[in-house]
Design an enzyme around this catalytic site. Structure first.
Site, short mmCIF file in Angstrom:
data_model
loop_
_atom_site.label_atom_id
_atom_site.label_comp_id
_atom_site.label_asym_id
_atom_site.label_seq_id
_atom_site.Cartn_x
_atom_site.Cartn_y
_atom_site.Cartn_z
N LYS A 1 0.85 -1.20 0.00
CA LYS A 1 0.00 0.00 0.00
C LYS A 1 0.89 1.25 0.00
CE LYS A 1 -4.04 1.92 2.47
NZ LYS A 1 -4.90 1.85 3.67
N SER B 1 -10.03 2.17 2.68
CA SER B 1 -9.07 2.86 1.84
C SER B 1 -8.09 1.93 1.14
CB SER B 1 -8.26 3.83 2.71
OG SER B 1 -7.45 3.13 3.63
N SER C 1 -10.57 0.03 6.93
CA SER C 1 -9.90 0.13 5.63
C SER C 1 -9.23 -1.15 5.13
CB SER C 1 -8.83 1.23 5.68
OG SER C 1 -9.43 2.49 5.56
#
Lengths: 494, 493
Positions: free
Chosen positions: B78, B158, B182
């Site tokens: 990420k 997210s 998330s």
């Protein structure tokens, strides 16, 4: 904090105005840079004088994802300081973020302690001479990070940032509004600096900025309600603190006596003009949006941690002064002078060890310190060592030399160095105590000066002239007491 | 050779260890798949050369029978994790060009164990969002589509890039982070497994901060076992993170097949929302049946302060974010928009560098911390947080071992959903089942468990006691075994 008046108004401090006397009320927030190898929350060095941005870690530069880790030595230093201020040590304290934007503050917040500081209430005792000892309350002490520095003179269009100081640990030491004159304020700053230096928790160098004061000043009619205060920011010398307070008190009195009101504001002191000027008003005060720093756990330690530090705490100036007075029979005044600087007191103790304390104090304070001051030295760089001065005192005590010769000897040791006893021996400076030898000289002088001998009978003050003659002939080495006695006997004076 | 990208992480490990294929082969297979999946927009930066280099180094070790627990396994990272010398921008314009000189602890741990970095994954800007539409690099597309539809769906957020990449076979596993859901919500939307470990289990050092007291890293993978393997490597005490826990990391993989026999599973009545779709109700009931069938007991419980969790979260998280994001000011790194003076430079930089959602949260956060509002908002939210934590502590003290809930209130929705665009609160409601876990600092796992009527994945969430991720893996594995279906999107990209 609730303001409590702990003091009785002292007319000696009152400031006269057109409408009568006024009393000034002062409280201080002193920022003291903690002595530590590395910063409060990073491993970067705290060394002074390095090139710009040499002492910067990723944490100090607020790189994304960086986290603060508490430097335990800074915690110990804060606790030591708290102990030195006879203050309550809080075993549980909390770091908070104080949010504001400025390029010298890379994360956009300062890590400080807001509601739960590491140290609570304490006190500092001031020695105000004839006014005696005055107790000044300490409200709190907390740890926080220092900011960096902006440099404006390198480029016409932009400013540069030096982050060497960013993140260095500061102790903010907040006094209660207990100070009542610029003299007390100066004494407070000096005393606080002395205590910090004894503890080794701050070097107290105000010129280098490692200790700076924000001074809150208000005025009132003696004993009345506290007035509106103004805060004078970042005062960096004891002398300026006194000047700033004097100016500010007078400014406020003039406004009030003209029927005006004091605006609560932040002011700056300009040493060039000797005046304070407005920096920002209360309305412009920033909202710092304090909240607990989520990157750090509450700071917690146990009694053993505090006790360990308390055990190793050095003797502090007040205790040292008492001990010097008791052990060496010093006057309050002499002892106070000696303890103002730990190195001075240590030097004295080394000289006085096993010797006459009062005599040693006299030599250390009057002769040595006087000379050191004159030549811009301190005891650390004194040309005369404690051992040498001790030996000089020994020579005086054993009547080997007179006080007067001792001053010459001191001068020789100061400029040339060497073993005092050997110097006395080699240069024939030893005092003549042999009464036979002195008598011979006295007899000779009496024989050669019949007129003076006649005069001294009616004018005993002339004895001094005879003493002078004897000293001249013996090159000052004759024991003055012996000379006096023999002269009196031979001249028939009592 | 079959498609190496279709293997689980566990099978990839085995194959590498048994020399059935090399790390370079797997890595190149994934790089090829990534190349062909640009329409999903899962990656913001592909580090192909570095990946092949790392794979070669792994192959040398593997050839000698050496290497760590993830030796040669290609992963996606990420964009929130600092990766030395590589794209690290939290999918934000304001960090344009930022490449750190340091490596996050979590990724360092993965590289220490031999994993290979394929690249950086798209995400909601600064991890703020539930649809991966707030990224400066554009939305990530869910590899799943509703039956008979060509409409693009969101992967959740997210960690939408992480979820989409794992689901579409663009990496063997991915790192992700979870502040309010998330990891778990995008896992549920994409038929993948995601675990948010206990707060403090993984170091936050080197992860771009959103809300420090809630952020926690975790993996998104295709199976429960894969998550256990990845978390084993990611987790651990770190002196650089004062909030990381000095607690030994157990062998999570060993707990996966432990079963749920004798466990008591709590069913919180407050999670049964009005108007909850029948298919979610059914999914939940199915999950409880599967656990019971494997020997668990099921008990109704109450977590009375649940309804306050989302509002409190939207005070605490923005408050911390408003402060955490103050450092992005144009002075030190990333984007700088010039101005006449420092204030105008700040304003121009932040106006241009942050997207709408980030600005909204910075403003909310600034507001709730302001003088006069602090007590009414931030302080009360912290009190609510304590109450939520106590709710969980009570049920755990009463003998509950884990709690089963739906992961999300619905399946994935469409990209550019007009309803949610018009009302941010609708978007925030996506985290209704997950946010309590962050507020209480607990571990939570989302496991794919069923489908909605359109064939889109739905997930169940298991919530555990602090530092008892092992029970979550065991329960998650039971769901995985019992659900009777595979989760594999039909390829259209």
């Amino acid at each position: 904090m609730t303001l409590v008046d702990t003091r009785t108004p002292n007319p000696a401090y009152f400031i006269g105005g057109a409408t009568g006397d006024w009393e000034v009320i002062i409280g201080m927030e002193v920022h003291a840079q903690v002595i530590s190898e590395s910063k409060l929350f990073s491993g970067a060095s705290t060394q002074f004088g390095n090139p710009p941005n040499a002492n910067v870690s990723f944490v100090d530069a607020a790189m994304p994802g960086m986290l603060p880790v508490i430097n335990e030595e800074c915690v110990r230093q804060a606790v030591r300081t708290g102990l030195g201020l006879k203050a309550k040590i809080n075993k549980h304290s909390v770091f908070d973020r104080k949010n504001y934007f400025y390029p010298d503050q890379p994360p956009g917040y300062q890590i400080s302690q807001y509601l739960d500081p590491i140290v609570g209430e304490g006190k500092v005792l001031l020695d105000m001479g004839e006014d005696g000892e005055v107790e000044i309350g300490i409200e709190r002490l907390h740890l926080e990070t220092d900011a960096g520095k902006l440099i404006h003179d390198q480029d016409p269009n932009s400013s540069f940032v030096d982050l060497n100081r960013a993140g260095v640990a500061l102790m903010e030491i907040v006094s209660k509004p207990d100070l009542r004159s610029s003299e007390e304020a100066k004494a407070y700053l000096s005393k606080l600096r002395t205590i910090l230096r004894y503890l080794g928790t701050c070097d107290g160098n105000m010129e280098q900025g490692s200790m700076r004061a924000d001074i809150n000043v208000s005025v009132r009619k003696p004993g009345g309600e506290f007035g509106t205060r103004c805060e004078i920011k970042n005062v960096n010398s004891v002398r300026f603190a006194g000047q700033a307070i004097e100016f500010e008190a007078r400014r406020q009195i003039d406004i009030l006596e003209d029927g005006g009101v004091i605006d609560q504001e932040t002011r700056l002191y300009d040493p060039k003009t000797g005046e304070t000027r407005s920096m920002r008003s209360k309305e412009d005060a920033q909202d710092y949006r304090y909240f607990p720093e989520p990157d750090l756990l509450p700071l917690e330690f146990d009694d053993a941690f505090i006790e360990h530090l308390a055990k190793d705490l050095p003797e502090l100036p007040d205790e040292k002064r008492h001990r010097l007075m008791e052990t060496f029979g010093l006057t309050h005044y002499d002892a106070s002078i000696l303890v103002m600087d730990r190195a001075n007191a240590d030097f004295f103790e080394e000289v006085a060890e096993g010797r006459d304390g009062k005599l040693c104090a006299n030599w250390v304070i009057n002769e040595l310190f006087g000379r050191l001051n004159k030549e811009g030295h301190d005891v650390a760089s004194s040309p005369v060592s404690a051992k040498q001065l001790g030996e000089i005192v020994d020579l005086i005590s054993s009547d080997a030399i007179s006080g007067k010769i001792a001053k010459d000897l001191f001068e020789i040791v100061w400029t040339e160095g060497g073993d005092p006893a050997k110097i006395v021996e080699d240069r024939g400076m030893k005092q003549v105590t042999d009464t036979g030898a002195i008598e011979a000289v006295v007899d000779e002088i009496i024989a050669n000066n019949p007129d003076q001998v006649e005069k001294v009978k009616n004018k005993p003050g002339l004895l001094g002239w005879f003493v002078g003659q004897v000293m001249k002939q013996t090159q000052g080495k004759a024991n003055p007491q012996a000379v006096n006695q023999i002269l009196k006997d031979k001249l028939g004076l009592d | 050779m079959s498609d190496l990208t279709k293997l689980t992480l566990a099978d990839t490990r085995k194959g590498l260890a048994n020399k059935e294929f090399t790390s370079v082969e797997v890595t190149e297979a994934y790089l090829g798949a990534i190349e062909q999946a640009k329409s999903l927009n899962a990656y913001v930066s592909v580090t192909g050369d570095r990946a092949v280099e790392m794979a070669k180094a792994s192959d040398e070790k593997l050839a000698k029978g050496e290497g760590g627990s993830l030796e040669g396994v290609p992963l996606g990272i990420k964009d929130l994790f600092a990766t030395k010398g590589a794209h690290t921008q939290a999918a934000s314009h304001i960090l344009d060009g930022f490449k750190p000189e340091y490596e996050s602890t979590v990724t360092s741990n993965l590289w220490r164990d031999g994993a290979v970095m394929l690249g950086k994954l798209n995400m909601d800007e600064f991890a703020m969002g539930s649809s991966n539409e707030t990224s400066y690099y554009g939305p990530v597309i869910n590899p799943y589509r509703a039956k008979g539809s060509n409409k693009d769906l969101v992967p959740g957020g997210s960690s939408g890039g992480s979820a989409s990449a794992v689901s579409a076979w663009l990496c063997a596993g991915a790192t992700a982070t979870d502040t309010g859901g998330s990891i778990r919500q995008p896992a549920a939307f994409t038929g993948t497994v995601g675990i948010k470990p206990t707060y403090g289990r993984c170091s936050r050092w080197g992860i771009v901060a959103f809300a420090s007291s809630l952020d926690q890293a975790g993996p998104i993978t295709r199976t429960v076992e894969d998550s256990a393997l990845m978390l084993n490597s990611m987790a651990g005490f770190d002196t650089m993170d004062s909030t990381s826990a000095d607690i030994a990391v157990p062998d999570f993989a060993a707990a996966v097949e432990r079963g749920v026999k004798g466990l008591t599973i709590g069913v919180p009545k407050e999670y049964r929302m009005d108007g909850m779709p029948d298919e979610i109700e059914k999914l939940w009931a199915d999950g409880l049946e599967w656990l019971k069938a494997e020997g668990a007991q099921v008990r109704d419980i109450s977590l009375p302060h649940t309804k306050y969790a989302l509002p409190a979260y939207y005070i605490v998280a923005p408050a911390e974010a408003s402060s955490n994001l103050a450092r992005y000011d144009g002075v030190k790194y990333g984007l700088r928009e010039s101005g006449r003076d420092i204030t105008e430079m700040y304003e121009n930089t932040r106006a241009s560098g942050f997207g709408r959602e980030v600005k909204r949260r910075v403003m909310i956060g600034t507001y709730v911390l302001s003088a006069g509002y602090y007590d009414a908002y931030y302080k009360r939210a912290q009190k609510v947080r304590t109450l939520i934590k106590q709710d969980f502590e009570k049920v755990f003290a009463d003998g509950i071992d884990a709690i089963l809930t739906p992961a999300t209130p619905s399946a994935a929705f469409g990209v550019n959903d007009q309803d949610m665009a018009a009302d941010p609160v609708k978007m925030y409601l996506n985290d209704i089942f997950t946010v309590t876990v962050n507020m209480a600092g607990l571990p939570g796992i989302a496991v794919p468990a069923g489908q909605d009527s359109a064939g889109l994945p739905l997930g169940l969430q298991v919530i555990g006691k602090p530092f008892d991720e092992e029970t979550l893996f065991a329960a998650g594995r039971v769901i995985e075994k019992s659900r009777g279906m595979d989760f594999a999107p039909e390829r259209w990209w």
